[in-house]
Write an enzyme that holds these catalytic residues in place. Structure first.
Site, mmCIF file in Angstrom:
data_model
loop_
_atom_site.group_PDB
_atom_site.id
_atom_site.type_symbol
_atom_site.label_atom_id
_atom_site.label_comp_id
_atom_site.label_asym_id
_atom_site.label_seq_id
_atom_site.Cartn_x
_atom_site.Cartn_y
_atom_site.Cartn_z
ATOM 1 N N GLY A 34 0.823 -1.211 0.000
ATOM 2 C CA GLY A 34 0.000 0.000 0.000
ATOM 3 C C GLY A 34 0.849 1.248 0.000
ATOM 4 O O GLY A 34 2.062 1.194 -0.242
ATOM 5 N N ASN A 35 0.235 2.386 0.244
ATOM 6 C CA ASN A 35 0.989 3.646 0.313
ATOM 7 C C ASN A 35 0.390 4.544 1.396
ATOM 8 O O ASN A 35 -0.596 4.191 2.024
ATOM 9 C CB ASN A 35 1.029 4.329 -1.059
ATOM 10 C CG ASN A 35 -0.355 4.687 -1.551
ATOM 11 O OD1 ASN A 35 -1.035 5.525 -0.958
ATOM 12 N ND2 ASN A 35 -0.798 4.028 -2.619
ATOM 13 N N ARG A 36 0.983 5.699 1.590
ATOM 14 C CA ARG A 36 0.627 6.537 2.744
ATOM 15 C C ARG A 36 -0.533 7.491 2.499
ATOM 16 O O ARG A 36 -0.820 8.338 3.340
ATOM 17 C CB ARG A 36 1.845 7.377 3.167
ATOM 18 C CG ARG A 36 2.991 6.563 3.678
ATOM 19 C CD ARG A 36 4.149 7.479 4.087
ATOM 20 N NE ARG A 36 5.362 6.719 4.283
ATOM 21 C CZ ARG A 36 5.637 6.015 5.372
ATOM 22 N NH1 ARG A 36 4.789 5.973 6.369
ATOM 23 N NH2 ARG A 36 6.765 5.347 5.468
ATOM 24 N N SER A 37 -1.168 7.419 1.361
ATOM 25 C CA SER A 37 -2.244 8.390 1.086
ATOM 26 C C SER A 37 -3.417 8.216 2.059
ATOM 27 O O SER A 37 -3.862 7.095 2.320
ATOM 28 C CB SER A 37 -2.748 8.210 -0.350
ATOM 29 O OG SER A 37 -3.831 9.089 -0.558
#
Ligand code: CTP
Length: 430
Positions: A221-224
């Site tokens: 995933g990512n930090r958004s």
């Protein structure tokens, strides 16, 4: 402006449908709260479809959101139309046995009530006493109109026309000190300068960050957090747009009046966008989309063995959704009868040895071909979460059209100013 439209169970409930239409077309966010008996006259799907918001009569739905308190507390105006004798009685005695009456007890904004009933009921001393009590408490109770009632009888008791109710309600808010627009109507957020430049526009926004499963418990995933996309959706709605938000793994409350489509993976996001692309006037790709996904997803949790030191995972590239939208736009525009579709992308950049944030942004603008590309530096605490954003908006040629540092709400306003100009054809298409 946030409006609650309470509807109680009388035949005139059908006229409240027209009132709802008038309010939403003026750019207001309207949450309809019917009583159980109102739903026998006009069903929940009608209210939901026309308001774009969920409809319930009960305080036991969405309990974590504490709706019976929250809706009243955050409303700028409550209108009850039609108000039956029974509802007036429940209001006057402070009952809170359904969502509407509970909301009426928590609302501190102007409240306007439009009664409708048979003449004998309207003129009964019990009803007169309830109306007097409500007026004493500051509720505005409209006198019913005179004329044909449900059966063959005529007399006072008819619901006033929706236009009259809307005008009286908006005047009430203006009198209560909320600023009105120059034309006498209220902006959708109740402010004097709220633009309505997206009225009627269909806006599709992606937000959040996609997740790509590795096995049933793990993902890439990512930090958004989705905050910028949500700020854009709320602002577009305030300006009168019909907004759909495709939300990838976002843990934020849905903005008022906005349709939210939850997704998890890039493929799900691509499908959700594809399903809606042809009807969208403006598409804003604010989501952080995973560029790669694991080649294979195991059906069972991957276990480590005693001597596991490295776990290689093969990643395959995901489709570039934004680039695809731009490439396929001519077909979409042709199918939509030549109406221009505006596409906005984002570029989260860190800068590196090969170029700074703006240089990478310019290259991406030319590569992706979106009408506008919003470049923002990320990393080192910048960009993600509840922090101010520092953005530069570029054309497809890489020219700067705006740059600012500000809250995600301020950034949303500037992006939509530029997008609205393109939609209105104030600038030549890219
Ligand atoms: N985007 C997309 N599909 C992808 C990846 C990104 O539609 N598979 C969109 C994003 O929503 C954003 C824009 O493209 O609007 C730029 O995303 P970004 O991650 O900054 O760029 P990438 O294309 O992934 O390029 P790179 O990772 O090389 O910077």
């Amino acid at each position: 402006m946030r409006v609650i439209l309470g509807v109680s169970g009388g035949i005139a409930a059908y006229k409240a449908v027209l009132l709802l239409r008038l309010l939403t077309e003026a750019g207001h966010s309207v949450r309809v709260i019917p009583t159980e008996s109102a739903l026998r006259f006009v069903g929940a799907p009608t209210w939901e479809a026309l308001s774009g918001q969920p409809v319930t009569t009960s305080v036991f739905v969405d309990v974590p959101g504490v709706q019976h308190v929250a809706l009243g507390q955050t409303a700028d105006l409550v209108i009850v139309a039609p108000a039956t004798a029974d509802l007036l009685s429940r209001m006057a005695t402070g009952r809170s046995d359904d969502l509407l009456t509970a909301t009426l007890l928590t609302a501190r904004c102007p409240v306007l009530v439009a009664p409708a009933m048979h003449t004998e009921m309207w003129q009964h001393p019990a009803v007169e006493a309830n109306v007097a009590t409500l007026r004493e408490r500051g509720v505005t109770v409209l006198d019913p109109a005179s004329g044909r009632l449900t059966g063959a009888d005529t007399g006072p008791g008819r619901l006033p026309e929706p236009e009259q109710i809307a005008a009286a309600a908006l005047a009430l808010v203006a009198d209560a000190g909320h600023p009105a627009d120059a034309d006498g109507s209220l902006g959708s957020d109740g402010s004097a300068d709220a633009a309505a430049d997206l009225t009627g526009a269909r806006v599709l926004i992606t937000a959040g960050g996609t997740r790509e499963p590795i096995d049933p418990v793990r993902f890439i995933g990512n930090r958004s957090t989705g905050r910028q996309g949500y700020a854009l959706a709320a602002e577009a709605r305030r300006r009168g747009a019909d907004v759909t938000l495709v939300a990838a793994n976002v843990d934020l409350p849905a903005p008022d009046g906005v349709r939210v489509v939850p997704v998890e993976t890039t493929q799900e996001l691509a499908d959700a966008v594809q399903d809606r692309v042809e009807s969208a006037d403006l598409i804003i790709m604010a989501a952080a989309i995973a560029d790669f996904r694991p080649e294979a997803v195991t059906a069972h949790k991957v276990k480590k063995t005693g001597d596991t030191v490295v776990w290689p995972i093969n990643l395959v590239v995901n489709p570039d959704i934004l680039a695809g939208l731009v490439v396929n736009r001519p077909d979409v525009v042709a199918r939509r009868g030549g109406a221009r579709q505006v596409i906005v992308g984002f570029a989260a950049e860190t800068g590196d040895a090969t170029g700074d944030v703006l240089e990478h942004g310019r290259a991406k603008a030319r590569r992706k071909g979106a009408d506008l590309l919003v470049v923002n530096p990320v990393g080192g605490g910048r960009g993600f979460g509840d922090v101010a954003n520092d953005v530069t908006i570029l054309t497809a040629d890489g020219d700067v059209v705006a740059s600012l540092t500000g809250s995600k709400d301020a950034v949303a306003r500037t992006i939509l100013d530029e997008a609205a100009r393109l939609l209105a054809g104030d600038v030549s298409p890219v």
